[in-house]
Design an enzyme around this catalytic site. Structure first.
Site, PDB file in Angstrom:
ATOM      1  N   ASP A 213       0.824  -1.201   0.000  1.00 42.61           N
ATOM      2  CA  ASP A 213       0.000   0.000   0.000  1.00 42.61           C
ATOM      3  C   ASP A 213       0.862   1.256   0.000  1.00 42.61           C
ATOM      4  O   ASP A 213       2.040   1.223   0.365  1.00 42.61           O
ATOM      5  CB  ASP A 213      -0.892   0.026   1.253  1.00 42.61           C
ATOM      6  CG  ASP A 213      -2.240  -0.629   1.019  1.00 42.61           C
ATOM      7  OD1 ASP A 213      -2.520  -0.998  -0.130  1.00 42.61           O
ATOM      8  OD2 ASP A 213      -2.999  -0.768   1.991  1.00 42.61           O
ATOM      9  N   LYS A 235      -3.489   3.224  -2.660  1.00 45.32           N
ATOM     10  CA  LYS A 235      -4.701   4.012  -2.845  1.00 45.32           C
ATOM     11  C   LYS A 235      -4.479   5.410  -2.272  1.00 45.32           C
ATOM     12  O   LYS A 235      -3.794   5.588  -1.275  1.00 45.32           O
ATOM     13  CB  LYS A 235      -5.886   3.360  -2.121  1.00 45.32           C
ATOM     14  CG  LYS A 235      -6.177   1.934  -2.559  1.00 45.32           C
ATOM     15  CD  LYS A 235      -7.281   1.337  -1.702  1.00 45.32           C
ATOM     16  CE  LYS A 235      -7.541  -0.116  -2.076  1.00 45.32           C
ATOM     17  NZ  LYS A 235      -8.580  -0.733  -1.227  1.00 45.32           N
TER      18      LYS A 235
END
Length: 447
Positions: A213, A235
């Site tokens: 991530d 994200k």
């Protein structure tokens, strides 16, 4: 071989060079002569190895008594005939003559004998051992240091830290056809590599594939082997290039190819990290999955700014909420009634709506609020203001995600009175308060 016989096989420099060997003793008879603590340690290791352990001693210590369901105790003095049929002998009787006789009997029967009383007279030695389970397999490291037990123990402890710290090359060799893969969900903490847990770092060292991530401690990736595949599914707010369902599918399909997949996330994967969804997807697909918790940013980022989320006399409880959306009226009313600390993750974009909603629900407009950006990085910055002004101050300062919002009296602990005075003296005051340099605190007084 006896001590004299072993000397005949000395190396070129004249020093005896023992031959290291790991033995499979499962189901094989092993004699342990003696009933004290040394015999107990030897017997415990042998029981763990699956050996058929026979202890010969008139009495046994408490540790040996605990092992009695797993071994055979002959309650008498040891005799040379006890060596008969044994694959290995350990002597620890405390009586030199008895140990001599047992060692001699073992020599005659070509059986290896480890003597606890005299390393020089021994035909075999027990090393200091480091044992770990790595990627589902047992790893054993044996250490010998010229019969210097203190040095061997020190080396053992150092090797243990090396293995536990994730610096050791722990990956499996070439993948075997049909080998079962697995997924490990690792909470990476707030971003600094040294805030990653030891277990998390070790699992990364075992990984064949890392799915990472944006907020994970990506600095650790440079330490991985060149053949470790890394997939970035990072994200950002309102931008999810890889949907969660696709991430779930990637984890499952990669594990089904026999790989160890590490899902590296920021903070703790179970605190607004959607880790629960990934674990359920693996379980539903029949894929083995492990969860390694991480240091959550909900508590660690405020701590980086000097803010304890609970503090005697100020906050006896803490509530953690997501700031993706402004809560509904019922939730705002519940949050406004809290006497403790409210921590909001991912709440920069909804900060104005949250502040207005809390005040409308009855929260004191003068309640201290801190917004800590990029905690535990060189770009860390903290903004302080009362609830009624925090949105304006944050907008003036250009506050950006990732940031953690802390609402409650503990927010004022981010700085001391002296630091506030110094900040006021060194930076020009404006309608939005003081703009502090990276890592410092900007303070906006109430009123």
């Amino acid at each position: 071989m006896s001590g004299a016989g072993a000397a005949a096989g000395a190396g070129p420099g004249g020093a005896r060079a023992p031959y290291p060997l790991h033995l499979d003793l499962a189901g094989r008879r092993v004699l342990v002569a003696g009933g004290g603590p040394v015999a107990a340690r030897r017997a415990g290791d042998l029981v763990a190895a699956g050996a058929d352990v026979h202890v010969v001693s008139p009495a046994v210590c408490e540790d040996l008594r605990d092992l009695l369901p797993h071994l055979t105790w002959h309650e008498r003095e040891a005799h040379p005939d006890d060596v008969e049929g044994a694959w290995l002998v350990h002597t620890a009787t405390g009586d030199r003559a008895t140990d001599d006789a047992l060692a001699s009997a073992a020599e005659q029967r070509r059986t290896w004998c480890v003597r606890a009383d005299d390393a020089d007279a021994s035909a075999a030695w027990t090393p200091a051992v480091v044992r770990r389970e790595v990627d589902g397999a047992a790893v054993t490291v044996s250490v010998s240091a010229g019969r210097d037990p203190r040095r061997a123990r020190a080396l053992k402890e150092s090797l243990g830290r090396w293995l536990d710290g994730g610096a050791a090359p722990l990956r499996r060799g070439a993948r075997e056809p049909g080998r079962t893969g697995r997924v490990t969900l690792v909470g990476g903490g707030p971003g600094e590599v040294d805030l990653l847990t030891l277990r998390g770092r070790r699992r990364l060292a075992e990984a064949d594939l890392v799915v990472v991530d944006r907020l994970a401690p990506t600095g650790v990736l440079a330490e991985l082997g060149e053949d470790v595949e890394v997939v970035d599914v990072g994200k950002t707010p309102d931008h999810h290039p890889v949907p969660q369902e696709e991430i779930n599918r990637l984890l499952v399909e990669a594990a089904r190819t026999g790989r160890h997949v590490v899902r590296l996330k920021g903070g703790d994967g179970y605190v607004f990290g959607r880790g629960g969804e990934e674990v359920l997807a693996c379980r539903e697909a029949g894929v083995e999955v492990e969860v390694v918790p991480g240091v959550t940013s909900a508590f660690s980022v405020p701590a980086a700014a000097g803010i304890p989320v609970t503090h005697r006399g100020l906050a006896r409880s803490v509530t953690v909420v997501t700031g993706h959306d402004v809560p509904d009226a019922a939730a705002l009313a519940a949050f406004a009634a809290l006497e403790g600390t409210l921590v909001v993750l991912m709440g920069v974009s909804t900060l104005a709506g949250l502040a207005e909603g809390l005040i409308a629900a009855g929260k004191d407009p003068a309640t201290p609020v801190a917004v800590v950006e990029r905690g535990w990085t060189p770009q860390q910055r903290t903004t302080l203001a009362p609830l009624e002004r925090i949105a304006a101050v944050a907008a003036e300062r250009g506050v950006r995600s990732p940031a953690v919002v802390v609402v409650g009296p503990v927010a004022d602990l981010a700085t001391t009175v002296g630091e506030v005075a110094a900040a006021r003296a060194q930076a020009p005051a404006g309608p939005a308060g003081l703009v502090a340099p990276p890592g410092a605190v900007a303070y906006c007084p109430g009123g």
